[in-house]
Design an enzyme around this catalytic site. Structure first.
Site, PDB file in Angstrom:
ATOM      1  CB  THR A  14     -56.975  20.244  -2.843  1.00 18.92           C
ATOM      2  OG1 THR A  14     -58.297  20.033  -2.558  1.00 18.92           O
ATOM      3  CG2 THR A  14     -56.221  18.695  -3.166  1.00 18.92           C
ATOM      4  CB  SER A  61     -61.761  27.434  -2.906  1.00 19.73           C
ATOM      5  OG  SER A  61     -62.220  26.675  -3.826  1.00 19.73           O
ATOM      6  CB  THR A  94     -60.462  22.578  -7.992  1.00 22.73           C
ATOM      7  OG1 THR A  94     -60.997  21.687  -6.972  1.00 22.73           O
ATOM      8  CG2 THR A  94     -58.970  22.112  -8.147  1.00 22.73           C
ATOM      9  CG  ASP A  95     -64.500  22.579  -4.184  1.00 21.63           C
ATOM     10  OD1 ASP A  95     -64.285  21.957  -4.987  1.00 21.63           O
ATOM     11  OD2 ASP A  95     -64.525  22.232  -3.083  1.00 21.63           O
TER      12      ASP A  95
HETATM   13  N1  ASP Z   1     -62.286  21.837  -1.513  1.00 24.93           N
HETATM   14  C1  ASP Z   1     -61.115  22.054  -2.110  1.00 24.93           C
HETATM   15  C2  ASP Z   1     -60.860  23.595  -2.395  1.00 24.93           C
HETATM   16  O1  ASP Z   1     -61.670  24.055  -3.374  1.00 24.93           O
HETATM   17  C3  ASP Z   1     -60.959  21.321  -3.434  1.00 24.93           C
HETATM   18  C4  ASP Z   1     -59.777  21.824  -4.082  1.00 24.93           C
HETATM   19  O2  ASP Z   1     -58.896  22.439  -4.072  1.00 24.93           O
HETATM   20  O3  ASP Z   1     -59.485  20.580  -5.312  1.00 24.93           O
HETATM   21  O4  ASP Z   1     -60.232  24.391  -1.826  1.00 24.93           O
END
Ligand code: ASP
Length: 316
Positions: A14, A61, A94-95
Site C-alpha cells: 500500500t 503482499s 502490511t498484510d
Molecule cells: N494488501 C496490501 C499489502 O499487503 C495492504 C497494505 O500494504 O497495507 O500489500
C-alpha cells in the site's frame, strides 16, 4: 567520517499504492509506485544521508511468494556484507509483513538493522502515512547499535519475532502482543525499550542461509495451517493428508485446545510422519505446554510464524 549508505529495497504494498481519488484510502491498487519515485516524493529524504535504491519486487503482499522471499534474502545478505552499508530498509505491504520479517530474521540473522516499513494508506492519499514511516525506518536503520529485523509503523518499532498485524484500517496497525514494542521513533530519535532481536533456533537457519545465497532453491515443503473452532472436524486434515502434506500448524483454541475430531485427525497425521505444531488462535499469550501433551507447541510463535519456522526446519 563518511556516512555509510542505507539500502532501500522496494517490494510494493500500500505504501506504493495508487487510488483514483485522494479521499479514497481503501479502493486503491497496491504496488504501483516505484521505489525511486516513492523516495523522491519525500523532501526530507534529502537529509537522510546516502541511500541506494533497488526494486526487488512490486507486489501486493497478500500475494507474497517463496520466490520473492528468496530474492529478498539474497539481496539482504549481499548488501549486509558490504562495508559501505549501515543498514537496510524494506518497503512492504502490511498484510504479510510479519511473515517476511520472521523469515528474514530466521535466515539472515543480521548484525546490522533490517527495517521493514509500510503504510495503511496509499501514496495518493490526502494524508499518506508512508512518508513518515519511511523517515522513521531510516532513523532506526541509522541508530547506533541497531541490529536484527524489525518493523517500523506509526512511530513504533516491533521485533520480527513478535510483530503482528492487528488492525484492518487504522494507521497504527501492528502490535507486539504481551512482549510490547521494542521502542518508538519520536521526531527522528529512537527511544529503545527492549533489546534488538537476535538469533533464532538452531540448524535450519544455517542450511537455509546457504541455500538463500545460492541461485537455486529446492521446492518449499508443503505446510498448511488448519484451525480449531466449534464443530471442527478432521476433514481438512484428511484432505491435506491425501495431497501429501508435509507439515501442519494448527491454530488451536485457547491454551492449545482442540476439538476431539480434529485432534484425532492431527494425531493420525503425526503418526503418518507429518510434522504437526500447535499454536493458538488467541491474539495474546502462548500455548503453555503440559506433561503428557501429544502435539508439540509452537513455543510462542503465532500460527503464520510457526508455519514459516516449520517450513525452514523441513527445508534444512
Ligand atoms: N494488501 C496490501 C499489502 O499487503 C495492504 C497494505 O500494504 O497495507 O500489500
Amino acid at each position: 567520517m563518511k556516512l555509510k549508505k542505507i539500502v532501500i529495497l522496494g517490494t510494493g504494498g500500500t505504501i506504493a499504492g495508487r487510488a483514483a481519488s485522494a479521499s479514497d484510502n481503501i479502493g486503491y491498487t497496491a504496488a504501483q509506485v516505484g521505489i525511486e519515485q516513492l523516495v523522491a516524493a519525500i523532501p526530507a529524504m534529502a537529509q537522510a544521508g546516502p541511500v541506494l535504491l533497488e526494486q526487488v519486487a512490486q507486489i501486493d503482499s497478500k500475494d507474497m511468494s517463496f520466490a520473492v522471499w528468496e530474492q529478498l534474502a539474497r539481496r539482504v545478505n549481499y548488501f549486509l556484507a558490504r562495508s559501505d552499508v549501515a543498514g537496510i530498509v524494506i518497503t512492504h505491504g502490511t498484510d504479510t509483513l510479519e511473515e517476511t520479517a520472521f523469515f528474514l530474521q530466521s535466515v539472515c540473522q543480521p548484525d546490522k538493522p533490517v527495517v521493514l516499513t509500510c503504510a495503511m494508506r496509499p501514496a495518493t492519499a490526502l494524508a499518506p502515512d508512508g512518508p513518515q514511516n519511511m523517515l522513521d525506518a531510516i532513523a532506526v536503520s541509522r541508530h547506533a547499535g541497531a541490529k536484527g529485523v524489525v518493523a517500523v509503523c506509526a512511530g513504533t518499532i516491533h521485533s520480527a519475532l513478535e510483530v503482528q498485524k492487528v488492525h484492518t484500517y487504522q494507521l497504527d496497525a501492528f502490535s507486539s502482543g504481551d512482549a510490547g514494542p521494542l521502542g518508538y521513533v519520536e521526531e527522528g530519535a529512537v527511544r529503545l525499550l527492549r533489546n534488538w532481536p537476535t538469533g533464532l533456533q538452531g540448524q535450519a537457519r544455517i542450511a537455509i542461509r546457504n541455500r538463500a545465497n545460492s541461485t537455486t532453491m529446492p521446492d518449499w515443503p508443503h505446510v498448511e495451517i488448519v484451525m480449531n473452532y466449534a464443530g471442527a472436524s478432521g476433514a481438512m486434515v484428511e484432505a491435506l493428508l491425501a495431497q501429501g502434506v508435509q507439515g501442519l500448524v494448527v491454530a488451536a483454541t485457547g491454551n492449545g485446545t482442540l476439538h476431539h475430531s480434529l485432534e484425532a485427525a492431527l494425531l493420525k497425521a503425526q503418526a503418518a510422519g507429518v510434522k504437526v505444531i500447535r499454536a493458538t488462535r488467541c491474539l495474546n499469550g502462548r500455548v503453555l505446554p503440559k506433561p503428557g501433551d501429544t502435539l508439540p507447541d509452537s513455543k510462542g510463535l503465532t500460527p503464520v510464524k510457526a508455519r514459516v519456522e516449520l517450513m525452514l526446519r523441513l527445508l534444512a
